[in-house]
Each structure stands twice: as structure tokens, then as C-alpha cells.
Enzyme design. Structure first.
Site, PDB file in Angstrom:
ATOM      1  N   CYS A 156       1.801  -0.538  -8.414  1.00 23.21           N
ATOM      2  CA  CYS A 156       2.991  -0.146  -7.643  1.00 23.21           C
ATOM      3  C   CYS A 156       4.165   0.081  -8.582  1.00 23.21           C
ATOM      4  O   CYS A 156       5.112   0.772  -8.243  1.00 23.21           O
ATOM      5  CB  CYS A 156       3.356  -1.165  -6.588  1.00 23.21           C
ATOM      6  SG  CYS A 156       2.518  -2.728  -6.685  1.00 23.21           S
TER       7      CYS A 156
ATOM      8  N   GLY B 137       1.052   4.343   5.191  1.00 23.67           N
ATOM      9  CA  GLY B 137       0.502   3.173   5.866  1.00 23.67           C
ATOM     10  C   GLY B 137       1.578   2.163   6.228  1.00 23.67           C
ATOM     11  O   GLY B 137       1.639   1.675   7.364  1.00 23.67           O
ATOM     12  N   GLY B 138       2.449   1.867   5.283  1.00 24.35           N
ATOM     13  CA  GLY B 138       3.497   0.876   5.514  1.00 24.35           C
ATOM     14  C   GLY B 138       4.470   1.315   6.586  1.00 24.35           C
ATOM     15  O   GLY B 138       4.837   0.541   7.478  1.00 24.35           O
TER      16      GLY B 138
ATOM     17  N   GLU C 179       5.443  -3.237   1.085  1.00 22.43           N
ATOM     18  CA  GLU C 179       5.737  -2.823  -0.279  1.00 22.43           C
ATOM     19  C   GLU C 179       5.001  -1.507  -0.431  1.00 22.43           C
ATOM     20  O   GLU C 179       3.772  -1.475  -0.386  1.00 22.43           O
ATOM     21  CB  GLU C 179       5.250  -3.918  -1.233  1.00 22.43           C
ATOM     22  CG  GLU C 179       5.804  -3.780  -2.619  1.00 22.43           C
ATOM     23  CD  GLU C 179       4.857  -3.013  -3.491  1.00 22.43           C
ATOM     24  OE1 GLU C 179       4.816  -1.768  -3.348  1.00 22.43           O
ATOM     25  OE2 GLU C 179       4.156  -3.654  -4.291  1.00 22.43           O
TER      26      GLU C 179
ATOM     27  N   GLY D  75       0.818  -1.208   0.000  1.00 25.04           N
ATOM     28  CA  GLY D  75       0.000   0.000   0.000  1.00 25.04           C
ATOM     29  C   GLY D  75       0.847   1.250   0.000  1.00 25.04           C
ATOM     30  O   GLY D  75       1.931   1.265  -0.589  1.00 25.04           O
ATOM     31  N   SER D  76       0.371   2.271   0.684  1.00 27.03           N
ATOM     32  CA  SER D  76       1.047   3.574   0.651  1.00 27.03           C
ATOM     33  C   SER D  76       2.262   3.597   1.568  1.00 27.03           C
ATOM     34  O   SER D  76       2.374   2.796   2.500  1.00 27.03           O
ATOM     35  CB  SER D  76       0.077   4.658   1.102  1.00 27.03           C
ATOM     36  OG  SER D  76      -0.199   4.510   2.481  1.00 27.03           O
TER      37      SER D  76
END
Lengths: 481, 481
Positions: free
Chosen positions: A260, A203-204, A223, A199-200
């Protein structure tokens, strides 16, 4: 069930599942794939409806998902992935006898997996993270993505049914719904042993920090995307202007730019910058705006573009007005290399079909860009062979900035295979030593254990003298079967 | 040189060194081993003098150190450690052609290594961390341990001379002196790509936190020690009481108890607890107190013992008074399993020759202990084969708590080989997926990179069609040479 019960059930399942044979794990995985195929007719419209992605794309993604599941089934059925190593004893060695030492990979324990919004099947409930964790022998506590709740629940049921049909404990897979608070609670649970996320960056990174602040820190495989630069060289560009413009726009706008590996940055030599920009503009005008995954993502896309428009260094080739609350109109802006080099803000990902075209004057500027680049999932070089022949230093530098280096084609379309590396230096992923796509993704969820002078009857099959699994092993320093 | 200069020089060296062939890296490593052997007569008395360890022990450690260096030289000369994987293209595949994809391990970049006080040679300047990082192709910035400054500098000069003699850049290895502040500055430097550390939990955890709070978080391989439980079973103990008491005491007091694999916890069935305690006491009385590495460590040892003495749950079998400012007198206390289970404080390592003997009444208590145990480098089982035959559940549980499980002998004496795993679940190490001893230690300092459709002339030797290095590779899913 509360989270303590979920994790205790996962932990109990784990102590059984970790010793299940590769053959039986393979059968279980194949049942998941078959279950998904059997529900195809129901799943595809639900997933398409929830994600705004066309049914054709979802159908392709379903094929990729079951193909991926079968790749892992093959891997664990074959069995060599456990890296078995045997060093035999030598009781006569001086000054001290040498013990018998045997080592292989053992699964980590319960894994928390977060689904991705942009791949409701391939990177979600039965996606690469869940399947590689299960293949390794780890139970999964899966936090469904709120953008496709029904798809997620349905696939979750398929996995649970496959576990039951395989005579495996249901604690192997639990589907959890919720938002940020629920996700954080899962990551913080003491029985969680690792986290996988796609995700973003925001967030990660938040999950990464949370996991490292636990009393027992645990690994996070996040990722977090990147801008996947494409570097073009004079001759190649001049010789293939239209073809490359078409390829670039195809990759940029694929899935409304929500991959991505979407190419958000392209370096173009100044001699051909105008021509290439024109050709790209022409292609962009022919692309129909596509709906994004949900309104929040579309809103964030247009907001990022608004903030980009305030930068006077940018020259807009194609402007996307927020004409629609959900559809993404692609956009492209040019910037001089010297300006780009001044501010790292220009490296930030705009999630969607926007790209920045960096116009460079000479090799020195290009090399400076290569040195300045943040970590990327991919970097693509478009050059004729004779243009690349003397660029060893540049290529050497670019290797430090990515997980996959391409010399043809586009970065979107990530092959699911043994040689794939989908994971690059920070901040594209939180741990460049692992991949989230391809068979090596299984290595994220295992650790080595060594047995010293273990009685032969107690040894796991992978480490027995007669090699009953017929796997590749390193025996006294030699690879053999 | 300031740290920016040191790291820039390391980074420059890295971009060259990462492409040096395995054969040439092997030559360089062998030069280090030869240099150490050539300085033996000078090195041994200096290291013995600085560490208070007997010359015989230092001489053995020197042998281990050069043996270890040659193991890594062999590994990189052979070359298969890079995990080369080739998936050939298939232009005819539908719906999309399959690209040519090739993957191998590439070194991470400059590594910060911290020397350990307890092994002035084998875990210090040219120890396993430095050598495995160099073998991987990474430059090392080495922070010498203040407990053996002259040993460290001398070995550092040997490494630098080996680099020069090999025509390699001197930036490959830099020896830095200093304390905590200097160590922190090294870990925080933006060009540092990973950290290796062997020492206390407090020290390792502080570096771990610091590295994860950086703008670019980097991996930390901290080996932080453990209490290395030995679990004894009735029959084995009854049949071998004196022998096992002698083995246990030998391991407990080896090197004044200053090994990371020192057995600080032993589980004994109540039926034989008194007899075994007596036998151990008899052995302990015959052991001469040995000087510890430095006064600070001896002081900490006696301070820990003082705090242990305040716990009324302990019954002392052998008391060590602080009779000496430097020598460690071994100590042993008994505790009931039910008391031990009440307080995790009893799991804390006392660095030195102290052990806690946990007396258990039955299998349930033992199983509860196994579930409660923190992560350990090693766990040792002393049981007759028939006693272990029906203990699959216990062994299964213990596997979750350690990196190496022994069924004979003692945990001290860590074999340097392919199958060794010296790294267990947290808090024994910060990352259980890697080892700091044995050939797999090299994997800590590399990450995979994939090349897609790379022109053949640009491919590294490890990935060329004709396999010029003759290494093991996975080609289209098959292991072959």
C-alpha cells in the site's frame, strides 16, 4: 451457522469479553502469537504457496505478525490506553454542586474484518485489524481473503484455540468464507458495530457506502492505498543519483510492487530527470520479474499499463509487456509537470511495480503539484537539509495531503510502533483520524463512556479511587499514575 | 462573498492558523470570552428576546459559554492535547534499522458549524463546536440559526474582532445566514473538512447523508438528541417518592423541556407506579407553562402529542391541550412495559416537556427494555446501592446504549469538564466515539500525522527533543514531561 447466529454469538461473547481484564486479554493475545509460532513450519509453505510470495518474505511477515500481537498484548496489559479521566465531585460548588464524573474507553461491539491479499499474515486473519479489535475488547467476524483460504483457516483455528485455552467464549472470533455478497451481508448485519478493510479503493468505497446506508450507520476503516509520492530536490539528487535510484527501485519492486506504501509517483527536477531516469532504468533491468499474488492482479496490472500507454503525454523509460500471466515486469514512464497537472487520472494507483516520474521545471510547479495531490498514506521528501530549510510553505501544504511524511528512506516498510500513522486523508483511507498500523490502531474500536456519581463498588478498575491497575489517568486535570 | 471565496479565505487562514502556538490560540480564545462579557448588557436581552428564554437563564448560559471558552484556552495553552508520541531511531536494529518516528495531532481544516436553537449562546456562534474547532486550529464557517439572528451576528462580530485584535486572518471565522439550502451548500463545499451540528434527528441525519455522498466524504458530528431514560427501582422510589417526583419534573420541564438531555422516558416498577404518577402529577400542576423557542417548535410539540393521543396503549396522567401557540404545557402518559416493547415508535423523542412512564412488572421486563433501547445520550439509574449491587448484567447492557450513565440526579445540566461524554450510540449522535461537550470535544477536529526522520529544525515544537512546550508525551513507550 447462519449470520444471525454468528453475530448473536459474537454479541453474547462481547458482553462478557468487554469486562475481561487487560491482563487476561494480554494472555489470550500471547496465546495467539505462540500458536502461530508453533505452526510456523506448516504455515509458511502454505502462505507462500497461496500468495506466490517467497518463503523468506512470509517468514519475515510472520515475525512482524507475532511482534504486532505482542505489542497489543503489552498495550492492554499496561492498560493506560483506555484514557481514564476522573473529575471529582464538589458538593459545595455554586450555583450547582459538581457531580463525580469518570470516563474511559469502552469497546464498540462486534467488528467485521476483511483480510488483505497482499499480506496473508500481517494484514489478514490475525493481522493488525483483528488483533487491535480483540485487544480493545471487541469480537471479530473475519471474512477470509479468497486468495489464501488455507492460510486463513489455519490461523483462524489458532485464534479459536487460543480463546478456548483462555476460557473465553468461542463467539469472540468467527472465520467466514465467501466473496463480495458474503462480505456485504456481514457489513449490513445490525449487530456489526464497525468494519476494517485493507484493499482497493473500489472495494473499500463500496463497503464505506454500504455501511453508511444502514439504518444504523457504522464506521468503516478502509485503507485503500495511494501512490505515495516521492519528491526529489536538485542537490540531493545530484549528490546521490545512483544510491537514490537504487533505493527507489528497491521500494518500487518490493513484493512485486504490491504494498500500500509502494511509491508510484516520483517528482524529479528537470535538470536531473534524464540522468535519474537512466539510473533507474539500469536498476530496473537488474530486477527479476516477480510473481504477483494471483493471476487476476497481474491481469489488472497489465490492463492498467495498456490504458496508460494510450496517453500521449507519457514517455516510457521502461516498458513492461505482458510477457507472463502472473509475473510483474516493472515499468516507468515520464510526464511533464504541466501535463500531469492537467488531468487527475494521472494520480490513479496502478497496483504493482509501475511508477510515474513527474518532471518539474521550478518550485512553482512543484507547489502546484503539492496543492493538487490527492490524499496519500505517505509522502517522502528527498532533499539536502539546506534545500528543505526554506520550504516551510511546501512542507506545510504536503502535511495536508498525507498521514506520514518521510525525510529519508522509502515509504515501504511500515514500522509497527506507537508513533506510526498508517492512514492519510481521503481517498488513501476512509478516515484519516485513525491508523491501521501501530498501537493507536486500537482506538478505532472503542468509544468513551462517562459514569456520573457511580457507586464506588460498581466502578471498573480503571476508574477506581485507588487506581488498582496503576495506569496513567487524568485526575482533576492532572496526568498522574 | 460567495461560498467559494469564503472557503478559500478559510483555507488560506487555515494554512497559517494551524501553526499558531497554543499560547497564541489561547489568547485569541480569551479575547472572544472577554468580548462576550463586555457585550453582556446588550447580548442578554437580545438573546432572551429571540429565544423566549428568561434573562436569568440566558445570563447563566453566558457564564457557561465563557467558562467553556476558557476551558479550551487552558487546554491549548497547556498543550498536551496533541498526543505527542516519539519513538527514537535505532540504526543498529536488525534486520532493518529503526527510523525516528514522531506523531501528533494536526487540525483537519475548515469546519462547518451549525448553531442550535435551544442554546443561543452555549451551543451556537461561540458555542462548544465553534470554540473546540478554533482551539484545534481549524477555521469555522458558521451557519447561524435563524431563530436568533441578531444574537448570532453580534457574537460573530465579537469573534471576528478577537481575530483581528490577535493579528489573525479574518478568514478564521465567517458568519453565514440562511436556511436549509445554504446549509447544504456549505456541507457540500469541497474545502469543508468536517461538520458539527446540534439539533433534530431529521436535520442531523440529512447532513450526515449529504456529507457521506460527497466525492470526498467528511465526518459529521451530529448531536441529535434522545429520550434519556431514567430507570427507577422499588426501594429507592418508595423511600424518596416525593423528592424523586420533584427532581424528575424539574428536569423534564427545565427550559420548557428543550434540552437534548431532557428525560422523556421513565421506567417505574408497577408496585409504585400509581403513587409516583400521582406525585408527578401534583408537581406538574405547580409548574407554570413556559414559552418555547419559537412557534414552530410549539406547534411540533402539540402535533406530536396529538399523534401520541391516538395510541390506545397510553394512559394519560397529565394532558397538555394546545391552549397556547407558544407555551409548552407539560404532559405525561403511562404505558405497560409489554406494550412499549411492541413498538419502537414509543422510543421517538417528543421535543418538549413530555414524558412516557413505562410501568414494568419484573426484572425480566426491565432487562428486555434495556436490550431494546435505542442509543441515548444518557441513561439514569435511581436505585439504592443494595438494589444495584446485583444488577451488573443490566448495567453492562445499559452501557451499550448510552454515552453517560448516571446514578444520582438528573441528566439535564451537562458538566463542561474533562470527563464529560456528551455523545452516545446512534441515533443519539452520528458518531459515539466523540463528545460535543467537554475538553475532549477538540479531538473531533484533528487527525494524527507522523514525521519520519524529520530534520530537527523542521520539527514542530511539540515534537522537539528538548520538549520546549513542557507537554506530556509518550517517548519510547513511556509517558513523560
Amino acid at each position: 451457522m447462519n449470520y444471525d447466529q454468528i453475530f448473536q454469538s459474537a454479541q453474547d461473547a462481547f458482553l462478557h469479553f468487554k469486562n475481561v481484564s487487560g491482563k487476561d486479554k494480554g494472555k489470550f493475545l500471547r496465546r495467539i502469537a505462540e500458536g502461530i509460532e508453533a505452526e510456523k513450519a506448516t504455515l509458511i509453505p502454505i502462505a507462500a504457496g497461496e500468495s506466490n510470495l517467497p518463503e523468506g518474505r512470509i517468514s519475515g511477515e510472520l515475525g512482524r505478525t507475532v511482534g504486532q500481537i505482542r505489542l497489543f498484548a503489552n498495550l492492554v496489559e499496561e492498560g493506560s490506553w483506555v484514557e481514564a479521566v476522573i473529575d471529582h465531585a464538589n458538593p459545595d460548588r455554586a450555583p450547582a454542586p459538581k457531580p463525580d464524573l469518570r470516563r474511559y474507553l469502552t469497546p464498540l461491539g462486534p467488528i467485521v474484518v476483511f483480510g488483505a491479499s497482499n499480506f496473508p499474515l500481517a494484514f489478514s486473519t490475525a493481522g493488525g485489524d483483528t488483533i487491535s479489535a480483540l485487544a480493545a475488547g471487541c469480537p471479530v467476524i473475519y471474512k477470509g481473503h479468497p486468495a489464501h483460504p488455507d492460510t486463513s483457516k489455519l490461523v483462524g483455528q489458532i485464534i479459536q484455540k487460543a480463546a478456548i485455552d483462555s476460557g473465553l467464549p468461542v463467539g469472540l472470533f468467527t472465520h467466514v468464507e465467501g466473496g463480495i455478497a458474503e462480505g456485504q451481508a456481514l457489513v449490513k448485519h445490525p449487530l456489526a458495530k464497525a468494519v476494517a478493510f485493507t484493499g482497493s479503493f473500489t472495494g473499500g468505497k463500496a463497503l464505506f457506502d454500504l455501511a453508511h446506508q444502514r439504518e444504523e450507520p457504522i464506521p468503516v476503516f478502509a485503507e485503500m492505498g495511494s501512490v505515495n509520492p516521492i519528491i526529489t530536490f536538485k542537490k540531493k539528487l545530484a549528490n546521490n543519483l545512483e544510491v537514490l535510484a537504487k533505493q527507489f527501485v528497491g521500494s518500487l519492486t518490493l513484493g512485486a510492487g504490491q504494498f500500500c506504501t509502494n511509491p508510484g509517483l516520483i517528482m524529479v527536477p528537470s535538470a536531473h530527470a534524464e540522468d535519474f531516469a537512466e539510473a533507474v532504468k539500469k536498476e530496473l533491468e537488474e530486477i527479476a520479474a516477480a510473481p504477483m499474488l494471483h493471476e487476476g492482479i497481474a491481469e489488472a496490472y497489465y490492463k492498467s499499463l495498456e490504458s496508460m500507454k494510450e496517453r500521449k503525454e507519457l514517455h516510457w523509460v521502461q516498458v513492461a509487456e505482458a510477457k507472463d500471466l502472473i509475473k510483474a515486469y516493472p515499468a516507468l514512464a515520464k510526464i511533464k509537470a504541466t501535463d500531469w497537472l492537467e488531468d487527475d487520472h494521472f494520480q490513479q494507483e496502478v497496483f504493482g511495480s509501475f511508477a510515474l516520474m513527474v518532471v518539474y521545471e521550478n518550485f512553482n510547479e512543484l507547489f502546484a503539484i503539492a496543492q493538487r495531490l490527492h490524499g496519500q498514506l505517505t509522502i517522502t521528501l528527498w532533499g539536502e537539509e539546506e534545500e528543505l530549510a526554506n520550504k516551510a510553505d511546501l512542507i506545510n501544504q504536503l502535511e495536508e495531503k498525507c498521514g506520514r511524511l518521510l525525510f529519508k528512506g522509502v515509504p515501504t516498510g511500515v514500522e509497527v510502533s506507537h508513533a506510526m500513522q498508517h492512514g492519510g486523508p481521503y481517498p488513501s483511507t476512509s478516515d484519516s483520524r485513525f491508523t491501521s498500523v501501530g498501537s493507536y490502531a486500537i482506538k478505532r474500536f472503542a468509544r468513551p463512556i462517562a459514569f456520573q456519581d457511580m457507586p464506588h463498588e460498581l466502578l471498573p478498575d480503571a476508574l477506581r479511587a485507588d487506581n488498582p491497575l496503576g495506569i496513567w489517568r487524568m485526575v482533576d486535570g492532572e496526568f498522574k499514575k
